[in-house]
Design a protein around this motif. Structure first.
Motif, PDB file in Angstrom:
ATOM      1  N   VAL A  49     -21.828  15.962 -13.448  1.00  0.00           N
ATOM      2  CA  VAL A  49     -20.866  14.913 -13.108  1.00  0.00           C
ATOM      3  C   VAL A  49     -19.596  15.557 -12.568  1.00  0.00           C
ATOM      4  CG1 VAL A  49     -19.423  13.062 -14.026  1.00  0.00           C
ATOM      5  CG2 VAL A  49     -21.798  13.294 -14.787  1.00  0.00           C
ATOM      6  N   ALA A  50     -19.124  15.069 -11.446  1.00  0.00           N
ATOM      7  CA  ALA A  50     -17.959  15.666 -10.775  1.00  0.00           C
ATOM      8  C   ALA A  50     -16.689  15.549 -11.614  1.00  0.00           C
ATOM      9  CB  ALA A  50     -17.749  14.992  -9.422  1.00  0.00           C
ATOM     10  N   ASN A  51     -15.789  16.486 -11.399  1.00  0.00           N
ATOM     11  CA  ASN A  51     -14.540  16.519 -12.170  1.00  0.00           C
ATOM     12  C   ASN A  51     -13.743  15.227 -12.081  1.00  0.00           C
ATOM     13  OD1 ASN A  51     -15.216  19.136 -12.798  1.00  0.00           O
ATOM     14  ND2 ASN A  51     -13.545  20.097 -11.653  1.00  0.00           N
ATOM     15  N   HIS A  52     -13.667  14.652 -10.878  1.00  0.00           N
ATOM     16  CA  HIS A  52     -12.825  13.462 -10.720  1.00  0.00           C
ATOM     17  C   HIS A  52     -13.344  12.277 -11.516  1.00  0.00           C
ATOM     18  CE1 HIS A  52     -15.876  12.747  -7.530  1.00  0.00           C
ATOM     19  NE2 HIS A  52     -15.638  11.472  -7.773  1.00  0.00           N
ATOM     20  N   VAL A  53     -14.642  12.259 -11.808  1.00  0.00           N
ATOM     21  CA  VAL A  53     -15.207  11.175 -12.620  1.00  0.00           C
ATOM     22  C   VAL A  53     -14.725  11.312 -14.061  1.00  0.00           C
ATOM     23  CG1 VAL A  53     -17.325  10.105 -13.440  1.00  0.00           C
ATOM     24  CG2 VAL A  53     -17.217  11.029 -11.111  1.00  0.00           C
ATOM     25  N   VAL A  54     -14.762  12.520 -14.591  1.00  0.00           N
ATOM     26  CA  VAL A  54     -14.280  12.759 -15.948  1.00  0.00           C
ATOM     27  C   VAL A  54     -12.781  12.491 -16.034  1.00  0.00           C
ATOM     28  CG1 VAL A  54     -14.116  14.433 -17.821  1.00  0.00           C
ATOM     29  CG2 VAL A  54     -16.077  14.494 -16.278  1.00  0.00           C
ATOM     30  N   ILE A  55     -12.035  12.904 -15.012  1.00  0.00           N
ATOM     31  CA  ILE A  55     -10.593  12.650 -14.970  1.00  0.00           C
ATOM     32  C   ILE A  55     -10.320  11.152 -15.022  1.00  0.00           C
ATOM     33  CG2 ILE A  55      -8.534  12.779 -13.508  1.00  0.00           C
ATOM     34  CD1 ILE A  55      -9.169  15.419 -14.814  1.00  0.00           C
ATOM     35  N   ALA A  56     -11.126  10.362 -14.325  1.00  0.00           N
ATOM     36  CA  ALA A  56     -10.945   8.909 -14.330  1.00  0.00           C
ATOM     37  C   ALA A  56     -11.166   8.338 -15.724  1.00  0.00           C
ATOM     38  CB  ALA A  56     -11.912   8.262 -13.340  1.00  0.00           C
ATOM     39  N   GLN A  57     -12.169   8.852 -16.441  1.00  0.00           N
ATOM     40  CA  GLN A  57     -12.421   8.399 -17.808  1.00  0.00           C
ATOM     41  C   GLN A  57     -11.226   8.706 -18.706  1.00  0.00           C
ATOM     42  OE1 GLN A  57     -16.228  10.721 -17.912  1.00  0.00           O
ATOM     43  NE2 GLN A  57     -17.008   8.927 -18.985  1.00  0.00           N
ATOM     44  N   ILE A  58     -10.719   9.920 -18.592  1.00  0.00           N
ATOM     45  CA  ILE A  58      -9.571  10.323 -19.404  1.00  0.00           C
ATOM     46  C   ILE A  58      -8.363   9.441 -19.088  1.00  0.00           C
ATOM     47  CG2 ILE A  58      -7.913  12.183 -19.840  1.00  0.00           C
ATOM     48  CD1 ILE A  58     -10.199  14.170 -19.240  1.00  0.00           C
ATOM     49  N   ALA A  59      -8.092   9.243 -17.805  1.00  0.00           N
ATOM     50  CA  ALA A  59      -6.922   8.473 -17.392  1.00  0.00           C
ATOM     51  C   ALA A  59      -6.987   7.028 -17.883  1.00  0.00           C
ATOM     52  CB  ALA A  59      -6.783   8.506 -15.871  1.00  0.00           C
ATOM     53  N   ALA A  60      -8.158   6.403 -17.771  1.00  0.00           N
ATOM     54  CA  ALA A  60      -8.296   5.008 -18.194  1.00  0.00           C
ATOM     55  C   ALA A  60      -8.040   4.854 -19.686  1.00  0.00           C
ATOM     56  CB  ALA A  60      -9.682   4.494 -17.832  1.00  0.00           C
ATOM     57  N   ALA A  61      -8.576   5.784 -20.477  1.00  0.00           N
ATOM     58  CA  ALA A  61      -8.364   5.717 -21.920  1.00  0.00           C
ATOM     59  C   ALA A  61      -6.902   5.962 -22.266  1.00  0.00           C
ATOM     60  CB  ALA A  61      -9.259   6.728 -22.624  1.00  0.00           C
ATOM     61  N   LEU A  62      -6.282   6.954 -21.629  1.00  0.00           N
ATOM     62  CA  LEU A  62      -4.899   7.299 -21.945  1.00  0.00           C
ATOM     63  C   LEU A  62      -3.913   6.222 -21.515  1.00  0.00           C
ATOM     64  CD1 LEU A  62      -4.667  11.125 -21.085  1.00  0.00           C
ATOM     65  CD2 LEU A  62      -4.825  10.063 -23.345  1.00  0.00           C
ATOM     66  N   VAL A  63      -4.074   5.679 -20.336  1.00  0.00           N
ATOM     67  CA  VAL A  63      -3.090   4.720 -19.844  1.00  0.00           C
ATOM     68  C   VAL A  63      -3.046   3.474 -20.723  1.00  0.00           C
ATOM     69  CG1 VAL A  63      -4.596   3.442 -18.238  1.00  0.00           C
ATOM     70  CG2 VAL A  63      -2.142   3.681 -17.742  1.00  0.00           C
ATOM     71  N   CYS A  64      -4.147   3.184 -21.403  1.00  0.00           N
ATOM     72  CA  CYS A  64      -4.198   2.000 -22.257  1.00  0.00           C
ATOM     73  C   CYS A  64      -3.695   2.267 -23.673  1.00  0.00           C
ATOM     74  CB  CYS A  64      -5.624   1.451 -22.299  1.00  0.00           C
ATOM     75  SG  CYS A  64      -6.151   0.712 -20.736  1.00  0.00           S
ATOM     76  N   GLY A  65      -3.294   3.514 -23.962  1.00  0.00           N
ATOM     77  CA  GLY A  65      -2.685   3.794 -25.256  1.00  0.00           C
ATOM     78  C   GLY A  65      -3.568   4.487 -26.264  1.00  0.00           C
ATOM     79  N   ASN A  66      -4.741   4.946 -25.839  1.00  0.00           N
ATOM     80  CA  ASN A  66      -5.633   5.670 -26.737  1.00  0.00           C
ATOM     81  C   ASN A  66      -5.370   7.173 -26.669  1.00  0.00           C
ATOM     82  OD1 ASN A  66      -7.693   3.317 -27.286  1.00  0.00           O
ATOM     83  ND2 ASN A  66      -7.415   3.397 -25.070  1.00  0.00           N
ATOM     84  N   SER A  67      -5.813   7.895 -27.680  1.00  0.00           N
ATOM     85  CA  SER A  67      -5.903   9.346 -27.584  1.00  0.00           C
ATOM     86  C   SER A  67      -7.328   9.695 -27.178  1.00  0.00           C
ATOM     87  CB  SER A  67      -5.546  10.021 -28.904  1.00  0.00           C
ATOM     88  OG  SER A  67      -6.436   9.627 -29.930  1.00  0.00           O
ATOM     89  N   VAL A  68      -7.519  10.884 -26.621  1.00  0.00           N
ATOM     90  CA  VAL A  68      -8.825  11.280 -26.099  1.00  0.00           C
ATOM     91  C   VAL A  68      -9.255  12.600 -26.708  1.00  0.00           C
ATOM     92  CG1 VAL A  68     -10.067  12.068 -24.034  1.00  0.00           C
ATOM     93  CG2 VAL A  68      -8.598  10.049 -23.918  1.00  0.00           C
ATOM     94  N   MET A  69     -10.506  12.657 -27.139  1.00  0.00           N
ATOM     95  CA  MET A  69     -11.135  13.907 -27.554  1.00  0.00           C
ATOM     96  C   MET A  69     -12.199  14.218 -26.508  1.00  0.00           C
ATOM     97  SD  MET A  69     -11.323  13.447 -31.708  1.00  0.00           S
ATOM     98  CE  MET A  69     -11.204  15.228 -32.033  1.00  0.00           C
ATOM     99  N   LEU A  70     -11.950  15.244 -25.719  1.00  0.00           N
ATOM    100  CA  LEU A  70     -12.815  15.602 -24.594  1.00  0.00           C
ATOM    101  C   LEU A  70     -13.896  16.566 -25.069  1.00  0.00           C
ATOM    102  CD1 LEU A  70     -13.392  15.550 -21.531  1.00  0.00           C
ATOM    103  CD2 LEU A  70     -11.748  17.436 -21.300  1.00  0.00           C
TER     104      LEU A  70
END
Length: 241
Positions: free
Chosen positions: A98-119
């Motif tokens: 899976v390309a980097n930008h896809v993972v970045i999009a997942q991280i960004a969507a979770a973070l912008v909504c106020g969640n923390s992320v465990m990658l």
């Protein structure tokens, strides 16, 4: 709280990271959308063009769809405000192809909504997690809002009730397997947010993708109380699907 069996299966380092992520989620979630969006847009400036576009896209969607509270008049004169907040700790994972930008999009969507992320990625994935951590810190993100977990800790991690959602991109078979693991766990249910078309991105590329990472709350202020006393009541109104 995690069950004893979950605590045994999780390494001490992962338990510590999980506690840090829970604490970070509470602080990050207290920031308003505008503040989180500004931080993530600064982060986007340090990314490659496609990844930056993904971050800005998720920020724009969140700003348009969930950032603005809605005032709803009450039948007895009270003031009701419907607003959106993050859900907690989100685990982000993806297949190695899976390309980097896809993972970045997942991280960004979770973070912008106020969640923390465990990658949680395998060592063979091309995304350099350490670089992402540094970039987010330089952009002003709080400590532990993003943490990196080894791939072999993924399955025991998602058994923790503290994990509210798993964002996955990759094959349909793997998505089904993760879904079964989440369904079989004890306690609070966790949502699987899966993207299996990693080329066209119909899920991640949807304007409504951010809705997978929020929950709605209602704040009620009783402005009709005797003597002018106002009482404040804040209720969770379930999770957006």
């Amino acid at each position: 709280m995690m069950h004893a069996q979950q605590q045994i299966s999780l390494s001490m380092n992962v338990q510590k990271s999980l506690r840090g992520s829970i604490f970070a989620a509470s602080i990050w979630n207290d920031l308003d959308f505008e503040t989180r969006i500004a931080i993530l847009r600064r982060w986007a400036k340090s990314l490659d063009k496609l990844s930056a576009m993904m971050v800005n896209f998720q920020c724009t969607n969140a700003q348009e769809m969930v950032a603005t509270p809605h005032v709803m008049p009450g039948p007895t004169g009270e003031s009701n405000t419907l607003y959106c907040v993050g859900r907690g700790v989100v685990v982000v994972t993806a297949n190695d192809d899976v390309a980097n930008h896809v993972v970045i999009a997942q991280i960004a969507a979770a973070l912008v909504c106020g969640n923390s992320v465990m990658l949680c990625l395998s060592p063979d994935h091309p995304l350099k997690a350490g670089v992402i951590l540094s970039q987010l810190a330089q952009a002003g993100a709080i400590a532990n809002v993003l943490t990196v977990i080894e791939s072999h800790d993924f399955e025991p991690l998602i058994q923790s009730e503290a994990v509210v959602a798993v964002a996955y991109s990759g094959s349909a078979d793997r998505a089904l397997d993760i879904g079964r693991q989440l369904a079989a766990r004890e306690g609070q249910l966790a949502q699987l947010v899966a993207e299996t078309d990693v080329v066209n991105l119909p899920i991640i590329g949807s304007q409504s993708y951010c809705l997978r990472f929020i929950t709605e709350r209602t704040r009620t202020i009783n402005i009709t109380a005797v003597g002018g006393n106002a009482t404040l009541l804040e209720l969770g109104c379930g999770e957006a699907s």
